[in-house]
Write an enzyme that holds these catalytic residues in place. Structure first.
Site, PDB file in Angstrom:
ATOM      1  N   GLY A 140       0.800  -1.221   0.000  1.00  0.00           N
ATOM      2  CA  GLY A 140       0.000   0.000   0.000  1.00  0.00           C
ATOM      3  C   GLY A 140       0.831   1.268   0.000  1.00  0.00           C
ATOM      4  N   SER A 141       0.368   2.194   0.828  1.00  0.00           N
ATOM      5  CA  SER A 141       0.890   3.561   0.742  1.00  0.00           C
ATOM      6  C   SER A 141       2.378   3.694   1.006  1.00  0.00           C
ATOM      7  CB  SER A 141       0.150   4.442   1.740  1.00  0.00           C
ATOM      8  OG  SER A 141      -1.220   4.257   1.592  1.00  0.00           O
ATOM      9  N   THR A 142       3.018   2.695   1.610  1.00  0.00           N
ATOM     10  CA  THR A 142       4.460   2.813   1.819  1.00  0.00           C
ATOM     11  C   THR A 142       5.178   2.932   0.481  1.00  0.00           C
ATOM     12  OG1 THR A 142       4.419   0.425   2.030  1.00  0.00           O
ATOM     13  CG2 THR A 142       4.693   1.683   4.037  1.00  0.00           C
ATOM     14  N   PHE A 143       4.464   2.646  -0.601  1.00  0.00           N
ATOM     15  CA  PHE A 143       5.047   2.743  -1.930  1.00  0.00           C
ATOM     16  C   PHE A 143       5.056   4.173  -2.460  1.00  0.00           C
ATOM     17  CE2 PHE A 143       6.163   0.303  -5.711  1.00  0.00           C
ATOM     18  CZ  PHE A 143       6.687  -0.815  -5.103  1.00  0.00           C
ATOM     19  N   LYS A 144       4.221   5.015  -1.866  1.00  0.00           N
ATOM     20  CA  LYS A 144       4.033   6.342  -2.442  1.00  0.00           C
ATOM     21  C   LYS A 144       5.305   7.176  -2.536  1.00  0.00           C
ATOM     22  CE  LYS A 144      -0.847   6.568  -1.392  1.00  0.00           C
ATOM     23  NZ  LYS A 144      -1.844   6.871  -0.391  1.00  0.00           N
TER      24      LYS A 144
END
Lengths: 218, 568
Positions: B281-285
């Protein structure tokens, strides 16, 4: 002729002797080597034992176990950011000893001989600016000791003006016995008051002097 | 018959006899001489041999093989030299039923009393069976060995054999792995370095891992506490040095005990940190933003995007958990973890550039580490279209292992250079290889304040450890169950870096299916369950790692704070 005959015998004997000597040296070396090897073997065995014991200690004191003990009994925790200081100066700046009024630490000159007690100042006080009459009347060595002290003469509870000479010992006992409650805040590590009231009076001085130094340094 | 007459000459037959005798004597002399030469030769040989031995030979009592302490299998130690795996001699009790001489019933009764894991009947059956050999107990305590020895039964054999012991039990179990009965590595480092550990030339030297057992213990302990608190089914954590790629701690929960590896369930055996791949999820942003900044799509944290409540694109609708409903800056998109903003950035970036970058970062390949348990990152593959680019932009549709995520953050924050993670300590024998540049140093620098902002003001507030300048990004991903994203079951993760003003360590933690509790007010998002784990772990490990807490230091927040709209 006979010498010539013995010559060969001597030759043979010396050769045999030399060979025997060589052999003995070799034997000696071999036995020393054997001893060395035995010691080396012992060292290895000892190392093996150390290893086993270390492993056992390591297993019994494994980190998970230490953590469990810590959580249950010792309750140590990681230091917080505020517990780190830049250096000795910052550390010293953090320490602010309580300011004790000099009343907590009256100087009691315990070195005074008992018979002279009535005529010597037991409690230094400048509550009333006039010196105690005994001092004024009987100036002696004890007065000079008082003058040389670093102690800033501090006010004691206001006493009735100029108590008579024969009452003074009673009062000095009262101050000494009344002191422990107050001086416990001053120096918790000081010895019991009745035993060493002089030590206390001496020890409390540098403590009260210290904050002055630090504030002046800052 | 005539009477003998004195012979004047020898009779010819007598002469013949003398000749024969002489001949016989000569032959005898010859034979004797030959035998003597043979004996003299043998004696000479023996004498020579004795002299040779006296001069150069070894003495009789010499023992071979004990002059050096070489274990049967090499030790494994952590970076500070604390043993993680050792081979020691352990007592083994075995049974040879054929050699039993005593009363078998009595013996069975005694054995059942001493070793209650089997019943009397079992022991009796073993004693009466035709099998030649049974192991009764391996790695038995000395007291038991003494008791067995006291029975005095020749059919009970007591031997000492090398045995693999893991003194720290389950600490770093998935990194170290375990061995089988014959002493061959079956998992982890034991398997990956089986050759080195069993090579007689090299096993004398211990194998030094990059793991620090104290850091590992702190991570395991805090993560395990969170696992229990939120009743998660699993968890993983990685702590890495951003400059060298050394893995300081790596754990996968539920844990296993390598000392009794046979009792571990498949769930415990599974290494979630390297073998498991998850949509994080958002840890990829941050990667998407860094790619966008590096390629010039985003000029800086002040660039404005339109962030409506919902964004319909390519036949789908993208939603936000905290919809802005207004125009917002890149800094705000990062801070509040806006999918809508990120999707637009990824769209501008395009498929080709995104793929190229992910390839450079190693997110399209197998996990790059020495261990054999390596998962392969999952991506949309042939279905990789514009919408998939958008979802990957905010971390959906691509699954990586937690170690890969840590590696990505290390790359992003060490100045933009990729170094393959390693489980071995970097030293003279294992130097740092030349890395490859992925991001520019400038992008790496500008990402610091953005991720610090997330922890200071955004979704990751609970991850802050006072004084240690933690920066990072929360990630809450819906779990894919039977091909559909579940609305209630999550995988939560946090990828953090500290100290953010000069990044040194990256920490990634992940919880699989955490449940809401009273303290989280019913939330199961990452900010509520994994972020506190990071805070607690960092406060514990940072002093050990030599990071000095300082409440007066921060990255350059003036770069991002002006672009954050403060609610009045």
């Amino acid at each position: 002729m006979s010498a010539h005959g013995f010559k060969s015998v001597f030759m043979a004997a010396s050769v045999v002797g030399a060979a025997l000597g060589c052999y003995l040296v070799s034997l000696n070396v071999a036995s020393e080597r054997a001893k060395l090897e035995r010691v080396e073997g012992k060292i290895v065995l000892a190392q093996q034992d150390i290893r086993v014991l270390q492993t056992e200690i390591g297993t019994r004191g494994r980190l998970a176990q230490l953590e469990r003990w810590n959580a249950r009994f010792i309750r140590l925790s990681a230091p917080s950011a505020d517990q780190f200081v830049d250096g000795g100066f910052q550390l010293a700046a953090l320490v602010k000893p309580d300011k004790h009024p000099a009343i907590d630490a009256p100087v009691v000159l315990a070195s005074a001989p008992a018979p002279e007690a009535p005529v010597r100042p037991v409690v230094i006080s400048d509550a009333d600016d006039t010196p105690p009459p005994a001092v004024a009347k009987h100036p002696d060595a004890a007065d000079m000791l008082h003058t040389a002290s670093y102690e800033k003469p501090a006010p004691v509870a206001v006493k009735p003006a100029l108590p008579p000479v024969e009452k003074r010992p009673v009062k000095s006992v009262a101050t000494v016995t009344a002191k422990p409650a107050k001086s416990a805040t001053a120096d918790p590590l000081a010895p019991l008051p009745t035993a060493a009231s002089s030590a206390k009076g001496g020890a409390s001085k540098p403590v009260s002097a210290k904050p002055k130094d630090i504030t002046s340094a800052r | 018959m005539n009477a003998p007459t004195p012979a004047l000459v020898a009779r010819p037959e007598r002469l013949r006899l003398v000749g024969q005798r002489r001949q016989v004597l000569a032959v005898m002399h010859q034979r004797l001489m030959f035998a003597m030469i043979v004996y003299a030769g043998i004696i000479g040989l023996i004498v020579l041999r004795i002299l040779w031995l006296a001069a150069f030979g070894d003495h009789a009592g010499r023992k071979e093989g004990v002059v050096a302490l070489v274990p049967a299998r090499g030790d494994i130690v952590d970076r500070e030299g604390h043993p993680l795996a050792r081979t020691i001699d352990a007592w083994t009790i075995s049974l040879h039923p054929k050699k039993i001489i005593g009363n078998k019933l009595d013996l069975a009764r005694t054995l059942a009393r001493l070793m209650p894991e089997k019943t009397e009947a079992d022991y009796f059956a073993m004693l009466r069976s035709d099998k030649p050999f049974y192991y009764l107990r391996r790695r038995s305590p000395p007291a038991l060995v003494q008791a067995i020895n006291a029975i005095g039964e020749p059919g009970l054999a007591i031997d000492s054999e090398p045995d693999r012991l893991y003194p720290q039990t389950s600490l770093a179990a998935h990194v170290i792995g375990y061995t089988d009965v014959d002493g061959h590595g079956m998992a982890g480092v034991e398997r990956a370095f089986d050759k080195e550990l069993s090579d007689p030339a090299r096993r004398g030297q211990p194998l030094t891992l990059s793991i620090s057992s104290r850091v590992q213990q702190a991570l395991e302990n805090e993560l395990n506490a969170a696992l229990n608190e939120f009743s998660a089914i699993g968890a993983a954590g990685v702590i890495m040095d951003v400059h060298t790629g050394e893995v300081l701690a790596m754990t996968s929960l539920p844990e296993m005990n390598p000392n009794v590896a046979g009792k571990a369930t498949p769930e415990q055996m599974f290494n979630r940190a390297t073998l498991g791949v998850f949509e994080l999820g958002s840890t990829f942003k941050p990667f998407t933003l860094a790619m966008a900044m590096d390629s010039g799509v985003v000029s800086g944290p002040g660039q404005i995007y339109n962030c409506p409540d919902a964004l319909p694109v390519y036949g789908h609708v993208v939603h936000d958990t905290h919809p802005f409903g207004r125009r917002c800056s890149v800094a705000e998109i990062m801070m509040e973890s806006s999918n809508i903003g990120m999707a637009q950035m990824a769209d501008q970036l395009g498929i080709q550039r995104q793929k190229a970058w992910l390839k450079k970062m190693g997110f399209l390949d197998r996990v790059d580490i020495e261990l054999k348990e390596r998962g392969r990152a999952l991506n949309p593959g042939s279905r990789w279209g514009p919408f998939e680019t958008m979802t990957i932009g905010f971390g959906q549709g691509i699954a990586v292992a937690p170690l890969q995520l840590a590696m990505g953050y290390a790359t992003l924050f060490n100045g933009g250079i990729y170094h393959a993670p390693t489980i071995l300590k970097r030293d003279a024998s294992h130097p740092l290889p030349q890395g490859r540049r992925v991001f520019t140093a400038d992008t790496s620098y500008r990402m610091r304040s953005l991720l610090r902002l997330v922890v200071m003001k955004g979704t990751g507030k609970k991850a802050d450890a006072p004084g240690y300048r933690v920066g990072g990004k929360t990630g809450t991903a819906q779990k894919l169950i039977n091909g559909r994203y579940s609305q209630t079951i999550n995988i939560t993760s946090f990828a953090g870096v500290f100290p953010m003003d000069d990044p040194r360590y990256v920490i990634v933690v992940m919880l699989d299916e955490p449940k809401a509790t009273k303290d989280t007010y019913g939330f199961t998002t990452a900010g509520w369950n994994v972020a506190p784990v990071v805070s607690r772990t960092v406060s514990r490990i940072a002093p050990m790692l030599g990071v000095r807490p300082d409440k007066g230091r921060e990255p350059n927040m003036a770069e991002v704070l002006p672009f954050v709209h403060e609610e009045k």
